[in-house]
Design a protein around this motif. Structure first.
Motif, PDB file in Angstrom:
ATOM      1  N   ASP A 182       0.594  -1.335   0.399  1.00  0.00           N
ATOM      2  CA  ASP A 182       0.365  -0.012  -0.080  1.00  0.00           C
ATOM      3  C   ASP A 182       1.148   1.248  -0.252  1.00  0.00           C
ATOM      4  OD1 ASP A 182       0.835  -0.249   2.400  1.00  0.00           O
ATOM      5  OD2 ASP A 182      -1.062   0.004   3.519  1.00  0.00           O
ATOM      6  N   ASP A 183       2.420   0.991  -0.409  1.00  0.00           N
ATOM      7  CA  ASP A 183       3.206   1.881  -0.524  1.00  0.00           C
ATOM      8  C   ASP A 183       2.955   2.987  -1.679  1.00  0.00           C
ATOM      9  OD1 ASP A 183       4.544   4.728   0.534  1.00  0.00           O
ATOM     10  OD2 ASP A 183       6.483   2.668   0.467  1.00  0.00           O
ATOM     11  N   ARG A 184       1.725   3.544  -1.667  1.00  0.00           N
ATOM     12  CA  ARG A 184       1.800   4.452  -2.688  1.00  0.00           C
ATOM     13  C   ARG A 184       3.024   5.788  -2.645  1.00  0.00           C
ATOM     14  NH1 ARG A 184      -1.497   8.456  -5.829  1.00  0.00           N
ATOM     15  NH2 ARG A 184      -1.878   7.705  -7.652  1.00  0.00           N
ATOM     16  N   ASP A 185       2.963   6.642  -2.000  1.00  0.00           N
ATOM     17  CA  ASP A 185       3.523   7.704  -1.426  1.00  0.00           C
ATOM     18  C   ASP A 185       5.428   6.673  -2.083  1.00  0.00           C
ATOM     19  OD1 ASP A 185       1.984  10.122  -1.237  1.00  0.00           O
ATOM     20  OD2 ASP A 185       1.429   9.395   0.495  1.00  0.00           O
ATOM     21  N   GLY A 186       5.506   5.858  -1.406  1.00  0.00           N
ATOM     22  CA  GLY A 186       6.742   5.746  -1.812  1.00  0.00           C
ATOM     23  C   GLY A 186       7.018   5.243  -3.188  1.00  0.00           C
ATOM     24  N   ARG A 187       6.076   4.735  -4.184  1.00  0.00           N
ATOM     25  CA  ARG A 187       6.477   4.510  -5.697  1.00  0.00           C
ATOM     26  C   ARG A 187       6.440   5.707  -6.155  1.00  0.00           C
ATOM     27  NH1 ARG A 187       3.353   0.297  -3.524  1.00  0.00           N
ATOM     28  NH2 ARG A 187       3.987  -1.775  -4.528  1.00  0.00           N
ATOM     29  N   LEU A 188       6.319   7.294  -5.468  1.00  0.00           N
ATOM     30  CA  LEU A 188       5.685   7.952  -6.604  1.00  0.00           C
ATOM     31  C   LEU A 188       6.955   8.737  -6.193  1.00  0.00           C
ATOM     32  CD1 LEU A 188       2.286   9.727  -5.346  1.00  0.00           C
ATOM     33  CD2 LEU A 188       3.509   8.674  -7.562  1.00  0.00           C
ATOM     34  N   ASP A 189       7.946   9.170  -4.868  1.00  0.00           N
ATOM     35  CA  ASP A 189       8.851   9.668  -4.475  1.00  0.00           C
ATOM     36  C   ASP A 189       9.573   8.953  -5.309  1.00  0.00           C
ATOM     37  OD1 ASP A 189       8.285  11.311  -2.337  1.00  0.00           O
ATOM     38  OD2 ASP A 189       8.531   9.654  -1.620  1.00  0.00           O
ATOM     39  N   TYR A 190       9.659   7.448  -5.457  1.00  0.00           N
ATOM     40  CA  TYR A 190      10.812   7.000  -6.661  1.00  0.00           C
ATOM     41  C   TYR A 190      11.305   7.331  -7.445  1.00  0.00           C
ATOM     42  CZ  TYR A 190      14.353   3.068  -8.250  1.00  0.00           C
ATOM     43  OH  TYR A 190      15.165   2.384  -8.674  1.00  0.00           O
ATOM     44  N   LEU A 191       9.718   7.548  -8.150  1.00  0.00           N
ATOM     45  CA  LEU A 191       9.760   8.399  -9.187  1.00  0.00           C
ATOM     46  C   LEU A 191      10.284   9.502  -9.686  1.00  0.00           C
ATOM     47  CD1 LEU A 191       5.697   6.540 -10.548  1.00  0.00           C
ATOM     48  CD2 LEU A 191       8.654   5.938 -11.547  1.00  0.00           C
ATOM     49  N   LEU A 192       9.745  10.424  -8.841  1.00  0.00           N
ATOM     50  CA  LEU A 192      10.474  11.990  -8.820  1.00  0.00           C
ATOM     51  C   LEU A 192      11.186  11.767  -8.557  1.00  0.00           C
ATOM     52  CD1 LEU A 192       9.045  14.708  -8.268  1.00  0.00           C
ATOM     53  CD2 LEU A 192       9.304  14.136  -5.675  1.00  0.00           C
ATOM     54  N   THR A 193      12.484  11.643  -8.135  1.00  0.00           N
ATOM     55  CA  THR A 193      13.798  11.124  -7.664  1.00  0.00           C
ATOM     56  C   THR A 193      14.678  10.292  -8.773  1.00  0.00           C
ATOM     57  OG1 THR A 193      13.795  10.337  -4.824  1.00  0.00           O
ATOM     58  CG2 THR A 193      15.388  10.026  -6.258  1.00  0.00           C
ATOM     59  N   HIS A 194      13.920   9.582  -9.693  1.00  0.00           N
ATOM     60  CA  HIS A 194      15.175   8.780 -10.974  1.00  0.00           C
ATOM     61  C   HIS A 194      14.277   8.778 -12.079  1.00  0.00           C
ATOM     62  CE1 HIS A 194      15.510   6.512  -6.594  1.00  0.00           C
ATOM     63  NE2 HIS A 194      16.947   5.884  -7.672  1.00  0.00           N
ATOM     64  N   GLY A 195      13.372   9.447 -11.534  1.00  0.00           N
ATOM     65  CA  GLY A 195      12.431  10.446 -13.756  1.00  0.00           C
ATOM     66  C   GLY A 195      12.478  11.438 -13.710  1.00  0.00           C
ATOM     67  N   VAL A 196      11.479  12.243 -12.688  1.00  0.00           N
ATOM     68  CA  VAL A 196      11.066  13.775 -12.990  1.00  0.00           C
ATOM     69  C   VAL A 196      12.378  14.350 -12.770  1.00  0.00           C
ATOM     70  CG1 VAL A 196       9.741  14.872 -11.927  1.00  0.00           C
ATOM     71  CG2 VAL A 196       8.940  13.130 -12.171  1.00  0.00           C
ATOM     72  N   GLU A 197      13.121  14.363 -11.353  1.00  0.00           N
ATOM     73  CA  GLU A 197      14.406  15.289 -11.453  1.00  0.00           C
ATOM     74  C   GLU A 197      15.255  15.763 -11.903  1.00  0.00           C
ATOM     75  OE1 GLU A 197      13.550  14.923  -6.298  1.00  0.00           O
ATOM     76  OE2 GLU A 197      15.950  14.376  -6.951  1.00  0.00           O
ATOM     77  N   PRO A 198      15.862  13.906 -12.950  1.00  0.00           N
ATOM     78  CA  PRO A 198      16.149  14.379 -13.724  1.00  0.00           C
ATOM     79  C   PRO A 198      15.999  14.833 -15.257  1.00  0.00           C
ATOM     80  CG  PRO A 198      16.488  12.018 -13.294  1.00  0.00           C
ATOM     81  CD  PRO A 198      15.285  12.616 -12.227  1.00  0.00           C
ATOM     82  N   SER A 199      14.756  15.387 -15.147  1.00  0.00           N
ATOM     83  CA  SER A 199      14.627  16.329 -16.233  1.00  0.00           C
ATOM     84  C   SER A 199      14.608  17.197 -15.749  1.00  0.00           C
ATOM     85  CB  SER A 199      13.447  15.865 -16.617  1.00  0.00           C
ATOM     86  OG  SER A 199      12.054  15.977 -15.818  1.00  0.00           O
ATOM     87  N   PHE A 200      14.895  18.297 -15.020  1.00  0.00           N
ATOM     88  CA  PHE A 200      14.520  19.900 -14.828  1.00  0.00           C
ATOM     89  C   PHE A 200      16.391  19.793 -15.441  1.00  0.00           C
ATOM     90  CE2 PHE A 200      12.515  18.817  -9.766  1.00  0.00           C
ATOM     91  CZ  PHE A 200      11.028  18.277 -10.704  1.00  0.00           C
ATOM     92  N   ALA A 201      15.827  21.863 -15.931  1.00  0.00           N
ATOM     93  CA  ALA A 201      17.242  22.101 -16.493  1.00  0.00           C
ATOM     94  C   ALA A 201      18.629  22.523 -15.329  1.00  0.00           C
ATOM     95  CB  ALA A 201      16.167  23.883 -16.906  1.00  0.00           C
ATOM     96  N   SER A 202      19.539  22.233 -15.729  1.00  0.00           N
ATOM     97  CA  SER A 202      20.253  22.289 -14.630  1.00  0.00           C
ATOM     98  C   SER A 202      20.924  24.225 -14.486  1.00  0.00           C
ATOM     99  CB  SER A 202      21.859  21.816 -15.252  1.00  0.00           C
ATOM    100  OG  SER A 202      21.968  21.957 -16.667  1.00  0.00           O
ATOM    101  N   ASP A 203      20.622  24.634 -15.116  1.00  0.00           N
ATOM    102  CA  ASP A 203      21.233  25.637 -15.311  1.00  0.00           C
ATOM    103  C   ASP A 203      20.160  27.063 -14.456  1.00  0.00           C
ATOM    104  OD1 ASP A 203      19.071  25.932 -17.001  1.00  0.00           O
ATOM    105  OD2 ASP A 203      19.975  27.336 -18.755  1.00  0.00           O
ATOM    106  N   ARG A 204      18.953  26.657 -14.144  1.00  0.00           N
ATOM    107  CA  ARG A 204      17.954  27.854 -13.653  1.00  0.00           C
ATOM    108  C   ARG A 204      17.299  26.656 -12.079  1.00  0.00           C
ATOM    109  NH1 ARG A 204      15.225  28.403 -18.315  1.00  0.00           N
ATOM    110  NH2 ARG A 204      17.192  28.619 -19.368  1.00  0.00           N
ATOM    111  N   PRO A 205      16.086  27.726 -11.948  1.00  0.00           N
ATOM    112  CA  PRO A 205      15.752  27.038 -10.633  1.00  0.00           C
ATOM    113  C   PRO A 205      14.281  25.695 -10.958  1.00  0.00           C
ATOM    114  CG  PRO A 205      15.733  29.087 -10.062  1.00  0.00           C
ATOM    115  CD  PRO A 205      16.771  28.830 -11.871  1.00  0.00           C
TER     116      PRO A 205
END
Length: 321
Positions: A182-205
């Motif tokens: 039932d750990d839905r948030d754990g799965r979302l955190d993993y996807l955030l860390t391993h997929g979403v965050e790497p997509s952010f621009a490296s030269d701006r907020p």
């Protein structure tokens, strides 16, 4: 520079990095002085601490009674809001056990500010101004939590079933941990860390906002289908710089969330902690509607210095303290 190089008596940061920190601190104070936001100080040693499952406090005995080095000045600053102090900021030390590494030191410098009358979008706009003025940042990217997941994974994080999240995780070129059923948030955190965050621009907020209701922490919930937490985080590339809320002011709901935290702590085998009754009493007395944000000053200094490791902008990290 090697973060651990040199004799043990010497600072790990170069003199120019320490001078840069001082200039940044001066710019921070000038930013808030221009907006008539009052600088305050609250205790580092407190009689109560946070219930958050993911934060480990450091305790210290004072006069035979257990106290805690604050993990952030949040509760004490909200007591000042309830006392009618208005817009306030604080640049000071905070402490978290078990956090050490490239972007972590157990003792760190935190900038935290509160704006009565602001919702989280108004505060995000001020945060963007802060980055432009203090570190000459370019225009920030703004993304809702839903937009970020749709862009990277083509799923709605607020409604995707656990089976869909598992399928997306399985397609990543990584080795995920075993999640509880039932750990839905754990799965979302993993996807955030391993997929979403790497997509952010490296030269701006990047400003990421409107989190799942289950990750509200101390933020208000906005009714809707589904409801969302009026919370935001600020990133620079993959570095998390700040966490902000349109603040929860309901003492009853706050106590309920604390109780839920304690239940999760018991389930995880973590020691119980006493609730901060002075903070809850301040909410009961009436904290004004406000938004607030906590920003890692050491990480901001890293970005300003073009550093790769926190030790490059700290005089004496824990290993040399």
């Amino acid at each position: 520079m090697s973060p651990s190089g040199g004799p043990q008596w010497r600072p790990t940061a170069a003199p120019e990095a320490l001078r840069l920190r001082a200039r940044l601190a001066a710019r921070v104070r000038a930013f808030f002085a221009a907006r008539e936001v009052l600088e305050v100080e609250t205790p580092l040693l407190c009689g109560a601490t946070v219930t958050d499952l993911h934060l480990a406090s450091i305790s210290a005995a004072v006069g035979g009674r257990e106290h805690f080095l604050q993990t952030s000045p949040e509760y004490a600053m909200k007591r000042l809001l309830a006392a009618g102090l208005g817009a306030i900021f604080q640049l000071g030390k905070a402490f978290r056990d078990g956090e050490s590494g490239r972007h972590h030191n157990p003792e760190f410098t935190l900038l935290e500010w509160y704006r009565p009358g602001f919702d989280h979008h108004a505060l995000m706009a001020e945060v963007e101004s802060f980055f432009r003025e203090v570190v000459a940042a370019p225009e920030a990217d703004w993304l809702s939590y839903r937009e970020a997941f749709e862009r990277v994974f083509a799923i709605d994080p607020h409604s995707a079933p656990v089976a869909v999240l598992d399928a997306v995780i399985a397609a990543l070129p990584t080795s995920p941990p075993a999640f509880a059923e039932d750990d839905r948030d754990g799965r979302l955190d993993y996807l955030l860390t391993h997929g979403v965050e790497p997509s952010f621009a490296s030269d701006r907020p990047t400003l990421l906002y409107d989190y799942p209701a289950s990750q509200a922490a101390l933020a208000r919930l906005r009714p809707g289908d589904p409801p969302v937490a009026e919370r935001f985080e600020v990133y620079w590339g993959r570095i998390e710089l700040a966490n902000g809320f349109h603040e929860l002011t309901d003492a009853v709901e706050q106590r309920r969330r604390f109780a839920a935290d304690l239940k999760r702590r018991r389930a995880a085998g973590l020691p119980p902690v006493a609730l901060d009754e002075r903070f809850l009493a301040a909410l009961e007395a009436g904290m004004p509607a406000a938004s607030g944000v906590a920003l890692g000053f050491d990480r901001l200094a890293m970005i300003a210095a073009g550093a790769d490791h926190l030790d490059e902008v700290l005089a004496f990290p824990l290993a040399r303290a």
